[in-house]
Design a protein around this motif. Structure first.
Motif, PDB file in Angstrom:
ATOM      1  N   ASP A   1      42.717  41.516  39.109  1.00  0.00           N
ATOM      2  CA  ASP A   1      41.667  42.068  38.251  1.00  0.00           C
ATOM      3  C   ASP A   1      42.211  42.443  36.868  1.00  0.00           C
ATOM      4  O   ASP A   1      41.508  42.329  35.871  1.00  0.00           O
ATOM      5  CB  ASP A   1      41.032  43.305  38.894  1.00  0.00           C
ATOM      6  N   ALA A   2      43.469  42.879  36.813  1.00  0.00           N
ATOM      7  CA  ALA A   2      44.069  43.305  35.545  1.00  0.00           C
ATOM      8  C   ALA A   2      44.282  42.140  34.590  1.00  0.00           C
ATOM      9  O   ALA A   2      44.445  42.354  33.383  1.00  0.00           O
ATOM     10  CB  ALA A   2      45.394  44.019  35.818  1.00  0.00           C
ATOM     11  N   VAL A   3      44.248  40.913  35.079  1.00  0.00           N
ATOM     12  CA  VAL A   3      44.413  39.744  34.213  1.00  0.00           C
ATOM     13  C   VAL A   3      43.304  39.696  33.165  1.00  0.00           C
ATOM     14  O   VAL A   3      43.496  39.166  32.070  1.00  0.00           O
ATOM     15  CB  VAL A   3      44.466  38.435  35.058  1.00  0.00           C
ATOM     16  N   ALA A   4      42.151  40.285  33.461  1.00  0.00           N
ATOM     17  CA  ALA A   4      41.042  40.325  32.507  1.00  0.00           C
ATOM     18  C   ALA A   4      41.456  41.037  31.207  1.00  0.00           C
ATOM     19  O   ALA A   4      40.979  40.701  30.133  1.00  0.00           O
ATOM     20  CB  ALA A   4      39.834  41.015  33.128  1.00  0.00           C
ATOM     21  N   SER A   5      42.370  41.991  31.307  1.00  0.00           N
ATOM     22  CA  SER A   5      42.799  42.721  30.114  1.00  0.00           C
ATOM     23  C   SER A   5      44.116  42.200  29.546  1.00  0.00           C
ATOM     24  O   SER A   5      44.568  42.661  28.509  1.00  0.00           O
ATOM     25  CB  SER A   5      42.912  44.215  30.420  1.00  0.00           C
ATOM     26  N   GLY A   6      44.749  41.251  30.229  1.00  0.00           N
ATOM     27  CA  GLY A   6      45.985  40.666  29.711  1.00  0.00           C
ATOM     28  C   GLY A   6      46.798  40.031  30.821  1.00  0.00           C
ATOM     29  O   GLY A   6      46.591  40.338  31.991  1.00  0.00           O
ATOM     30  N   PRO A   7      47.722  39.135  30.462  1.00  0.00           N
ATOM     31  CA  PRO A   7      48.550  38.458  31.472  1.00  0.00           C
ATOM     32  C   PRO A   7      49.340  39.447  32.324  1.00  0.00           C
ATOM     33  O   PRO A   7      49.768  40.497  31.841  1.00  0.00           O
ATOM     34  CB  PRO A   7      49.506  37.607  30.628  1.00  0.00           C
ATOM     35  N   GLN A   8      49.501  39.110  33.599  1.00  0.00           N
ATOM     36  CA  GLN A   8      50.207  39.980  34.540  1.00  0.00           C
ATOM     37  C   GLN A   8      51.373  39.235  35.181  1.00  0.00           C
ATOM     38  O   GLN A   8      51.230  38.081  35.583  1.00  0.00           O
ATOM     39  CB  GLN A   8      49.260  40.452  35.653  1.00  0.00           C
ATOM     40  N   ILE A   9      52.512  39.912  35.309  1.00  0.00           N
ATOM     41  CA  ILE A   9      53.676  39.306  35.958  1.00  0.00           C
ATOM     42  C   ILE A   9      53.474  39.365  37.465  1.00  0.00           C
ATOM     43  O   ILE A   9      53.263  40.437  38.032  1.00  0.00           O
ATOM     44  CB  ILE A   9      54.977  40.020  35.557  1.00  0.00           C
ATOM     45  N   VAL A  10      53.508  38.187  38.105  1.00  0.00           N
ATOM     46  CA  VAL A  10      53.375  38.110  39.563  1.00  0.00           C
ATOM     47  C   VAL A  10      54.749  38.250  40.201  1.00  0.00           C
ATOM     48  O   VAL A  10      54.920  38.941  41.197  1.00  0.00           O
ATOM     49  CB  VAL A  10      52.731  36.770  39.985  1.00  0.00           C
ATOM     50  N   LYS A  11      55.737  37.585  39.632  1.00  0.00           N
ATOM     51  CA  LYS A  11      57.096  37.667  40.170  1.00  0.00           C
ATOM     52  C   LYS A  11      58.090  37.593  39.020  1.00  0.00           C
ATOM     53  O   LYS A  11      57.961  36.759  38.135  1.00  0.00           O
ATOM     54  CB  LYS A  11      57.339  36.523  41.153  1.00  0.00           C
ATOM     55  N   GLU A  12      59.077  38.492  39.059  1.00  0.00           N
ATOM     56  CA  GLU A  12      60.128  38.493  38.050  1.00  0.00           C
ATOM     57  C   GLU A  12      61.377  37.831  38.610  1.00  0.00           C
ATOM     58  O   GLU A  12      61.640  37.886  39.817  1.00  0.00           O
ATOM     59  CB  GLU A  12      60.466  39.922  37.629  1.00  0.00           C
ATOM     60  N   ASN A  13      62.143  37.215  37.736  1.00  0.00           N
ATOM     61  CA  ASN A  13      63.440  36.633  38.083  1.00  0.00           C
ATOM     62  C   ASN A  13      63.364  35.622  39.218  1.00  0.00           C
ATOM     63  O   ASN A  13      64.183  35.634  40.132  1.00  0.00           O
ATOM     64  CB  ASN A  13      64.453  37.739  38.426  1.00  0.00           C
ATOM     65  N   ALA A  14      62.366  34.737  39.157  1.00  0.00           N
ATOM     66  CA  ALA A  14      62.254  33.667  40.156  1.00  0.00           C
ATOM     67  C   ALA A  14      63.115  32.496  39.712  1.00  0.00           C
ATOM     68  O   ALA A  14      63.214  32.195  38.528  1.00  0.00           O
ATOM     69  CB  ALA A  14      60.806  33.232  40.291  1.00  0.00           C
ATOM     70  N   LYS A  15      63.744  31.835  40.682  1.00  0.00           N
ATOM     71  CA  LYS A  15      64.511  30.636  40.362  1.00  0.00           C
ATOM     72  C   LYS A  15      63.561  29.546  39.887  1.00  0.00           C
ATOM     73  O   LYS A  15      62.384  29.536  40.235  1.00  0.00           O
ATOM     74  CB  LYS A  15      65.277  30.156  41.598  1.00  0.00           C
ATOM     75  N   LYS A  16      64.085  28.605  39.116  1.00  0.00           N
ATOM     76  CA  LYS A  16      63.261  27.571  38.491  1.00  0.00           C
ATOM     77  C   LYS A  16      62.407  26.824  39.512  1.00  0.00           C
ATOM     78  O   LYS A  16      61.206  26.648  39.314  1.00  0.00           O
ATOM     79  CB  LYS A  16      64.147  26.590  37.721  1.00  0.00           C
ATOM     80  N   GLU A  17      63.008  26.363  40.624  1.00  0.00           N
ATOM     81  CA  GLU A  17      62.266  25.592  41.628  1.00  0.00           C
ATOM     82  C   GLU A  17      61.149  26.434  42.240  1.00  0.00           C
ATOM     83  O   GLU A  17      60.031  25.969  42.426  1.00  0.00           O
ATOM     84  CB  GLU A  17      63.184  25.090  42.756  1.00  0.00           C
ATOM     85  N   GLU A  18      61.471  27.684  42.561  1.00  0.00           N
ATOM     86  CA  GLU A  18      60.496  28.597  43.166  1.00  0.00           C
ATOM     87  C   GLU A  18      59.341  28.861  42.192  1.00  0.00           C
ATOM     88  O   GLU A  18      58.167  28.828  42.573  1.00  0.00           O
ATOM     89  CB  GLU A  18      61.199  29.911  43.536  1.00  0.00           C
ATOM     90  N   ALA A  19      59.672  29.089  40.928  1.00  0.00           N
ATOM     91  CA  ALA A  19      58.657  29.371  39.905  1.00  0.00           C
ATOM     92  C   ALA A  19      57.740  28.161  39.713  1.00  0.00           C
ATOM     93  O   ALA A  19      56.520  28.309  39.628  1.00  0.00           O
ATOM     94  CB  ALA A  19      59.335  29.757  38.595  1.00  0.00           C
TER      95      ALA A  19
END
Length: 73
Positions: free
Chosen positions: A38-56
């Motif tokens: 729901d917060a994406v309506a007010s701006g981008p939200q981080i779902v996961k930090e520091n994910a490896k390239k393949e995982e991301a």
């Protein structure tokens, strides 16, 4: 660059599917996942930090299949 933050920028039409994916990725409860989506309506939200390239990239494909937009930063 091999480590990325997965950022949800647009939810799209399949909000429930996106909430389920956020829950799976973050291991948060339903309310926390819904609040993040729901917060994406007010701006981008981080779902996961520091994910490896393949995982991301895998996460990005799954979210985009559900109609959401993801940025890898």
């Amino acid at each position: 660059k091999s480590i990325f933050n997965v950022v949800l920028t647009v939810v799209g039409d399949k909000k429930i599917e996106v909430i389920k994916m956020v829950r799976d990725i973050t291991q948060k409860g339903l309310k926390e996942a819904k609040d993040l989506v729901d917060a994406v309506a007010s701006g981008p939200q981080i779902v996961k930090e520091n994910a490896k390239k393949e995982e991301a990239e895998d996460m990005k494909k799954k979210f985009e299949a559900a109609g959401a937009k993801i940025e890898l930063k």
